[in-house]
Design a protein around this motif. Sequence first.
Motif, mmCIF file in Angstrom:
data_model
loop_
_atom_site.group_PDB
_atom_site.id
_atom_site.type_symbol
_atom_site.label_atom_id
_atom_site.label_comp_id
_atom_site.label_asym_id
_atom_site.label_seq_id
_atom_site.Cartn_x
_atom_site.Cartn_y
_atom_site.Cartn_z
ATOM 1 N N PRO A 247 0.722 -1.380 0.133
ATOM 2 C CA PRO A 247 0.036 -0.193 -0.080
ATOM 3 C C PRO A 247 0.815 1.240 0.011
ATOM 4 O O PRO A 247 1.999 1.155 0.489
ATOM 5 C CB PRO A 247 -0.917 -0.227 1.301
ATOM 6 N N THR A 248 0.302 2.239 -0.738
ATOM 7 C CA THR A 248 0.971 3.576 -0.766
ATOM 8 C C THR A 248 0.423 4.369 0.732
ATOM 9 O O THR A 248 -0.527 4.704 0.562
ATOM 10 C CB THR A 248 0.775 4.433 -1.820
ATOM 11 N N PRO A 249 1.499 4.578 1.604
ATOM 12 C CA PRO A 249 1.120 5.519 2.573
ATOM 13 C C PRO A 249 0.597 6.975 2.472
ATOM 14 O O PRO A 249 1.004 7.297 1.601
ATOM 15 C CB PRO A 249 2.529 5.549 3.548
ATOM 16 N N VAL B 184 9.800 7.731 2.264
ATOM 17 C CA VAL B 184 8.933 6.578 2.504
ATOM 18 C C VAL B 184 8.781 5.621 1.491
ATOM 19 O O VAL B 184 9.037 4.590 1.412
ATOM 20 C CB VAL B 184 7.582 6.901 3.257
ATOM 21 N N ILE B 185 8.647 6.341 0.248
ATOM 22 C CA ILE B 185 8.386 5.720 -1.171
ATOM 23 C C ILE B 185 9.402 5.142 -1.462
ATOM 24 O O ILE B 185 9.225 3.752 -1.722
ATOM 25 C CB ILE B 185 7.749 6.676 -2.282
ATOM 26 N N ALA B 186 10.720 5.377 -1.251
ATOM 27 C CA ALA B 186 11.937 4.885 -1.695
ATOM 28 C C ALA B 186 12.238 3.823 -0.792
ATOM 29 O O ALA B 186 12.669 2.718 -1.370
ATOM 30 C CB ALA B 186 13.133 5.915 -1.490
ATOM 31 N N SER B 187 11.929 3.562 0.405
ATOM 32 C CA SER B 187 12.199 2.432 1.440
ATOM 33 C C SER B 187 11.345 1.384 0.774
ATOM 34 O O SER B 187 11.887 0.167 0.767
ATOM 35 C CB SER B 187 11.973 2.717 2.661
ATOM 36 N N ILE B 188 9.998 1.580 0.373
ATOM 37 C CA ILE B 188 9.174 0.572 -0.150
ATOM 38 C C ILE B 188 9.783 0.202 -1.567
ATOM 39 O O ILE B 188 9.591 -1.394 -1.702
ATOM 40 C CB ILE B 188 7.630 1.077 -0.187
ATOM 41 N N LEU B 189 10.201 0.831 -2.276
ATOM 42 C CA LEU B 189 10.627 0.413 -3.569
ATOM 43 C C LEU B 189 11.945 -0.341 -3.431
ATOM 44 O O LEU B 189 11.992 -1.372 -4.224
ATOM 45 C CB LEU B 189 10.900 1.622 -4.437
ATOM 46 N N LEU B 190 12.822 -0.165 -2.540
ATOM 47 C CA LEU B 190 14.073 -0.850 -2.527
ATOM 48 C C LEU B 190 13.599 -2.213 -1.789
ATOM 49 O O LEU B 190 14.325 -3.128 -2.107
ATOM 50 C CB LEU B 190 14.934 0.083 -1.612
ATOM 51 N N GLU C 99 21.428 2.845 -4.989
ATOM 52 C CA GLU C 99 21.278 1.907 -3.877
ATOM 53 C C GLU C 99 21.170 0.327 -4.493
ATOM 54 O O GLU C 99 21.201 -0.725 -3.508
ATOM 55 C CB GLU C 99 19.887 2.121 -3.290
ATOM 56 N N THR C 100 20.723 0.204 -5.877
ATOM 57 C CA THR C 100 20.468 -1.297 -6.305
ATOM 58 C C THR C 100 21.850 -1.545 -7.199
ATOM 59 O O THR C 100 22.043 -2.710 -7.240
ATOM 60 C CB THR C 100 19.409 -1.339 -7.155
ATOM 61 N N GLY C 101 22.623 -0.849 -7.672
ATOM 62 C CA GLY C 101 23.580 -0.941 -8.576
ATOM 63 C C GLY C 101 23.259 -1.345 -9.989
ATOM 64 O O GLY C 101 23.989 -1.685 -10.802
ATOM 65 N N LEU C 102 22.113 -1.316 -10.233
ATOM 66 C CA LEU C 102 21.264 -1.470 -11.450
ATOM 67 C C LEU C 102 21.052 -0.354 -12.318
ATOM 68 O O LEU C 102 20.538 0.598 -11.622
ATOM 69 C CB LEU C 102 20.098 -2.143 -11.176
#
Length: 241
Positions: A36-38, A45-51, A101-104
């Motif tokens: 869910p999107t808070p 917040v969104i970045a933490s969910i994406l990662l 953060e992902t290296g991609l």
Amino acid sequence: MSTDAQLAIGLDIGGTKIAGGVVDRTGRVYAELQAPTPPRSGAIVIASILLDLVARLREGRDIAAVGVGAAGIVRWPEGRMLWAPNNAYRDWDIRDELERETGLPAVVDNDANVAGFAEARLGTIPHRQMLFVTVGTGIGGGLVLDGEIYRGPTGMGAELGHMIVDPLGPRCGCGNHGCLEAVASGSALTRMGREAAAADPDGVIARIGRSEGAVTGHTVTTAAQQDDPTALDIFNRLGRW
């Protein structure tokens, strides 16, 4: 692994949910997750969910890239989210953050743009010309001309949801009044349902809303399925727009 089977992670940031999937070049989906999107959530917040979604989808798989479709205004090809009417992020350098953060390698664009492009390229009947309309929390548009996404001189060439259709209409999340999104989206359905509940506290919409904890678009849908005249009238108004 064949070229077609090379895998990428696709992420969709919407007003109510964030969806992720693993796909190949042909559009085949190998895995799906969502969160869910808070409410009124910002970039942190969104970045933490994406990662978190990327980490879970990446586990045990060789992923080549990440693609993001995000509701709002995206500066192309930089991948910076400038603003969104139904999310709180502003001037967010999302592409660089994901790559760091992902290296991609990552690509970020407006969600309706990429949805339209995917349908034009991978739909049942591929098209080089397509106008694609998304209806959810808001209303978006993707325009594909000669096989490419058309963005226009400002990057907002297909922002159908923010065409003003009723200058005296309700205020939109973008700040204007009477946008198509303000009268024909999921947000509009919720607003009209709450107005109806306030006007008739003993009505079906108000009663269902109290049992659910709040009046939402789902509340109006449930009332309409019970043939409530007020709910049916709301859907008629929404459908007219």
